[in-house]
Design a protein around this motif. Structure first.
Motif, PDB file in Angstrom:
ATOM      1  N   PHE A   1      30.718  38.309  27.953  1.00 18.37           N
ATOM      2  CA  PHE A   1      31.328  37.367  28.896  1.00 18.37           C
ATOM      3  C   PHE A   1      31.863  38.103  30.122  1.00 18.37           C
ATOM      4  O   PHE A   1      31.743  37.621  31.250  1.00 18.37           O
ATOM      5  N   HIS A   2      32.435  39.270  29.879  1.00 17.93           N
ATOM      6  CA  HIS A   2      32.990  40.045  30.991  1.00 17.93           C
ATOM      7  C   HIS A   2      31.895  40.486  31.955  1.00 17.93           C
ATOM      8  O   HIS A   2      32.086  40.489  33.171  1.00 17.93           O
ATOM      9  N   ARG A   3      30.761  40.830  31.393  1.00 19.99           N
ATOM     10  CA  ARG A   3      29.644  41.297  32.216  1.00 19.99           C
ATOM     11  C   ARG A   3      29.038  40.172  33.049  1.00 19.99           C
ATOM     12  O   ARG A   3      28.451  40.409  34.104  1.00 19.99           O
ATOM     13  N   HIS A   4      29.202  38.941  32.577  1.00 22.51           N
ATOM     14  CA  HIS A   4      28.592  37.792  33.253  1.00 22.51           C
ATOM     15  C   HIS A   4      29.652  36.730  33.579  1.00 22.51           C
ATOM     16  O   HIS A   4      29.630  35.622  33.022  1.00 22.51           O
ATOM     17  N   PRO A   5      30.577  37.023  34.469  1.00 16.52           N
ATOM     18  CA  PRO A   5      31.644  36.072  34.795  1.00 16.52           C
ATOM     19  C   PRO A   5      31.119  34.893  35.603  1.00 16.52           C
ATOM     20  O   PRO A   5      30.187  35.021  36.397  1.00 16.52           O
ATOM     21  N   GLU A   6      31.740  33.732  35.393  1.00 15.66           N
ATOM     22  CA  GLU A   6      31.355  32.521  36.121  1.00 15.66           C
ATOM     23  C   GLU A   6      32.612  31.790  36.578  1.00 15.66           C
ATOM     24  O   GLU A   6      33.599  31.711  35.843  1.00 15.66           O
TER      25      GLU A   6
ATOM     26  N   THR B   1      36.127  41.165  43.303  1.00 10.30           N
ATOM     27  CA  THR B   1      35.132  42.219  43.098  1.00 10.30           C
ATOM     28  C   THR B   1      35.719  43.281  42.184  1.00 10.30           C
ATOM     29  O   THR B   1      36.699  43.944  42.525  1.00 10.30           O
ATOM     30  N   GLU B   2      35.140  43.432  41.010  1.00  3.53           N
ATOM     31  CA  GLU B   2      35.668  44.340  39.994  1.00  3.53           C
ATOM     32  C   GLU B   2      35.600  45.799  40.429  1.00  3.53           C
ATOM     33  O   GLU B   2      34.626  46.235  41.050  1.00  3.53           O
TER      34      GLU B   2
ATOM     35  N   THR C   1      28.413  42.106  36.562  1.00  5.11           N
ATOM     36  CA  THR C   1      27.129  42.319  37.237  1.00  5.11           C
ATOM     37  C   THR C   1      26.918  41.315  38.361  1.00  5.11           C
ATOM     38  O   THR C   1      25.865  41.314  39.001  1.00  5.11           O
ATOM     39  N   THR C   2      27.911  40.463  38.583  1.00  7.95           N
ATOM     40  CA  THR C   2      27.814  39.437  39.626  1.00  7.95           C
ATOM     41  C   THR C   2      28.767  39.779  40.760  1.00  7.95           C
ATOM     42  O   THR C   2      29.976  39.905  40.532  1.00  7.95           O
ATOM     43  N   PRO C   3      28.260  39.937  41.972  1.00  5.50           N
ATOM     44  CA  PRO C   3      29.135  40.276  43.099  1.00  5.50           C
ATOM     45  C   PRO C   3      30.235  39.227  43.303  1.00  5.50           C
ATOM     46  O   PRO C   3      29.997  38.027  43.173  1.00  5.50           O
ATOM     47  N   ASP C   4      31.430  39.706  43.599  1.00  6.30           N
ATOM     48  CA  ASP C   4      32.572  38.840  43.906  1.00  6.30           C
ATOM     49  C   ASP C   4      32.886  37.873  42.771  1.00  6.30           C
ATOM     50  O   ASP C   4      33.340  36.758  42.997  1.00  6.30           O
ATOM     51  N   ARG C   5      32.664  38.314  41.540  1.00  5.91           N
ATOM     52  CA  ARG C   5      33.023  37.530  40.366  1.00  5.91           C
ATOM     53  C   ARG C   5      33.573  38.501  39.333  1.00  5.91           C
ATOM     54  O   ARG C   5      33.000  39.556  39.095  1.00  5.91           O
ATOM     55  N   MET C   6      34.694  38.122  38.703  1.00  7.10           N
ATOM     56  CA  MET C   6      35.315  39.047  37.762  1.00  7.10           C
ATOM     57  C   MET C   6      36.228  38.311  36.790  1.00  7.10           C
ATOM     58  O   MET C   6      36.949  37.398  37.174  1.00  7.10           O
TER      59      MET C   6
ATOM     60  N   VAL D   1      41.862  43.848  40.525  1.00  8.21           N
ATOM     61  CA  VAL D   1      40.470  44.313  40.406  1.00  8.21           C
ATOM     62  C   VAL D   1      40.292  45.365  39.313  1.00  8.21           C
ATOM     63  O   VAL D   1      39.164  45.701  38.947  1.00  8.21           O
ATOM     64  N   HIS D   2      41.395  45.903  38.778  1.00  7.76           N
ATOM     65  CA  HIS D   2      41.324  46.912  37.719  1.00  7.76           C
ATOM     66  C   HIS D   2      41.613  46.331  36.337  1.00  7.76           C
ATOM     67  O   HIS D   2      41.676  47.074  35.357  1.00  7.76           O
ATOM     68  N   PHE D   3      41.785  45.027  36.255  1.00  9.28           N
ATOM     69  CA  PHE D   3      42.176  44.430  34.974  1.00  9.28           C
ATOM     70  C   PHE D   3      41.015  44.387  33.984  1.00  9.28           C
ATOM     71  O   PHE D   3      39.870  44.117  34.349  1.00  9.28           O
ATOM     72  N   ASP D   4      41.357  44.621  32.699  1.00  8.50           N
ATOM     73  CA  ASP D   4      40.388  44.421  31.622  1.00  8.50           C
ATOM     74  C   ASP D   4      41.155  44.034  30.366  1.00  8.50           C
ATOM     75  O   ASP D   4      42.148  44.671  30.004  1.00  8.50           O
ATOM     76  N   PHE D   5      40.711  42.983  29.712  1.00  5.96           N
ATOM     77  CA  PHE D   5      41.335  42.540  28.463  1.00  5.96           C
ATOM     78  C   PHE D   5      41.045  43.577  27.382  1.00  5.96           C
ATOM     79  O   PHE D   5      39.886  43.949  27.162  1.00  5.96           O
ATOM     80  N   PRO D   6      42.066  44.068  26.672  1.00  6.68           N
ATOM     81  CA  PRO D   6      41.833  45.089  25.634  1.00  6.68           C
ATOM     82  C   PRO D   6      41.253  44.477  24.367  1.00  6.68           C
ATOM     83  O   PRO D   6      41.828  43.542  23.797  1.00  6.68           O
TER      84      PRO D   6
END
Length: 389
Positions: free
Chosen positions: A21-26, A83-84, A93-98, A364-369
């Motif tokens: 899901f993280h790789r393909h944000p919508e 932008t991640e 992998t999607t520009p301007d989506r994170m 832009v640096h956030f990631d769910f652990p």
């Protein structure tokens, strides 16, 4: 009552879902891929699935032992227009989506719980509705789902929400008593005067000066008109006037836009009234016109006492720590749309300190652990067992 340790075997799968899901944000109402993946997984576990509510919303229905009660568990699915910059192998992998708020984790945790609940239907009596909601970020997906008959089609006695909270120790569950999040409204004001040459201000009527007085006047609302023990926020987020290449021109109009937040409806109404009044008063003082507009978006998220107590009891058996005294946060959440219609409660799940010093939500640096996934899934299952004993 399941513990996070019991979900260790499911952690690789939950991690894979979350990172996918993280790789393909919508963005909101565009979660087509995410919704399809959620629906496919639910069906694979023998869960009845309904798609297309509010466009991309998904509801999974799990029937336990015979019982008259039903509850809903909600996870949001949408990402943000950012932008991640994490540099992760599974970065967007999607520009301007994170996924900069952790909705990928929320979805994966509820899926982990869904798989367990589907395999342990004998552990609860009644019905669990799994609500995978689109468009939580500013677009009102909860409202749209409700307006499209969510609770008429899937009647429940209560609804529950769970959101990650960086900075809270990993595995801690906090369930505030009463207000959890503030209302989130938008206000706009256009001041219109008479533009003129910057060297001859007396020939015009300066909308810029009126706008400056208005901005200063706003600060008195929270500072002098709201109980110091209460909460009110009025912020200016956008100002548009004139042209940067013509600094010698006093513009004829100034447009301002901002946000207003409150934990109580009475304070929210006061903010709306005073923003309008200050705009009109300032305009009169400066002999310009004011066109204020107040857009009510989200009401305060306020927990219902009985459901908050249930969440606290469920957390006692699964969380590393439990808190009922977490202070309200002035961010907004459209889960308030659900709580305005049926009883429910909203909890925070601690995810520990971010790996990156700037890795808090909406960054832009956030990631769910992924280490938090078993804690969330176990909590959901414990809640179901307690509510539908």
């Amino acid at each position: 009552m399941p513990s996070p340790a019991e979900f260790a075997v499911a952690l690789p799968a939950m991690t894979a879902w979350r990172q996918d899901f993280h790789r393909h944000p919508e963005l909101g109402f565009q979660e087509h891929r995410t919704a399809a993946r959620v629906a496919d997984l639910l069906r694979g576990w023998g869960i009845a699935v309904t798609e297309g509510i509010a466009g991309t919303g998904v509801v999974g229905t799990i029937q336990g032992r015979p019982g008259n009660r039903a509850i809903a568990l909600r996870a949001d699915m949408d990402a943000l227009a950012m932008t991640e910059a994490t540099g992760l192998t599974y970065a967007s992998t999607t520009p301007d989506r994170m996924h900069a708020c952790g909705h990928d984790g929320h979805t994966a945790m509820l899926l982990g719980a869904a798989e367990w609940l589907a395999a342990h239907r004998d552990r609860f009596a009644g019905t669990v509705q799994l609500v995978f909601q689109p468009a939580e970020e500013s677009l009102g997906g909860a409202r749209v789902m409700a307006e499209e008959g969510l609770f008429e089609r899937f009647p429940v006695d209560a609804i529950y929400g769970l959101h990650n909270l960086p900075g809270l120790p990993l595995g801690t569950v906090a369930v505030p008593k009463g207000p959890v999040l503030a209302s989130s409204d938008t206000w706009e004001v256009t001041f219109t005067g008479i533009g003129t040459h910057g060297a001859k201000p007396h020939l015009g009527r300066d909308a810029t000066l009126a706008a400056a007085a208005f901005i200063l006047g706003l600060q008195a609302i929270a500072a002098r008109e709201v109980d110091p023990l209460g909460t009110a926020v009025v912020s200016v987020g956008h100002i548009a006037a004139g042209d940067a290449v013509a600094p010698n021109v006093i513009p004829h109009s100034v447009f301002l836009r901002g946000t207003a937040r409150a934990l109580e409806e009475a304070v929210r109404t006061h903010l709306e009234t005073r923003i309008r009044e200050i705009a009109k008063a300032v305009a009169l003082q400066h002999r310009v016109q004011a066109a204020p507009r107040y857009i009510r978006r989200l009401g305060p998220t306020v927990n219902h006492a009985a459901q908050a107590a249930v969440m606290l009891a469920a957390a006692t058996g699964t969380a590393t720590a439990v808190r009922d005294d977490h202070p309200p946060i002035t961010a907004g959440e459209d889960f308030s749309e659900f709580l305005a219609r049926i009883p429910g409660a909203y909890a925070w799940l601690g995810t520990g300190e971010p790996v990156h010093p700037e890795g808090f939500q909406h960054n832009v640096h956030f990631d769910f652990p992924d280490a938090a996934l078993p804690h969330g899934a176990a909590f959901w299952c414990s809640l179901v067992e307690r509510e539908l004993a």
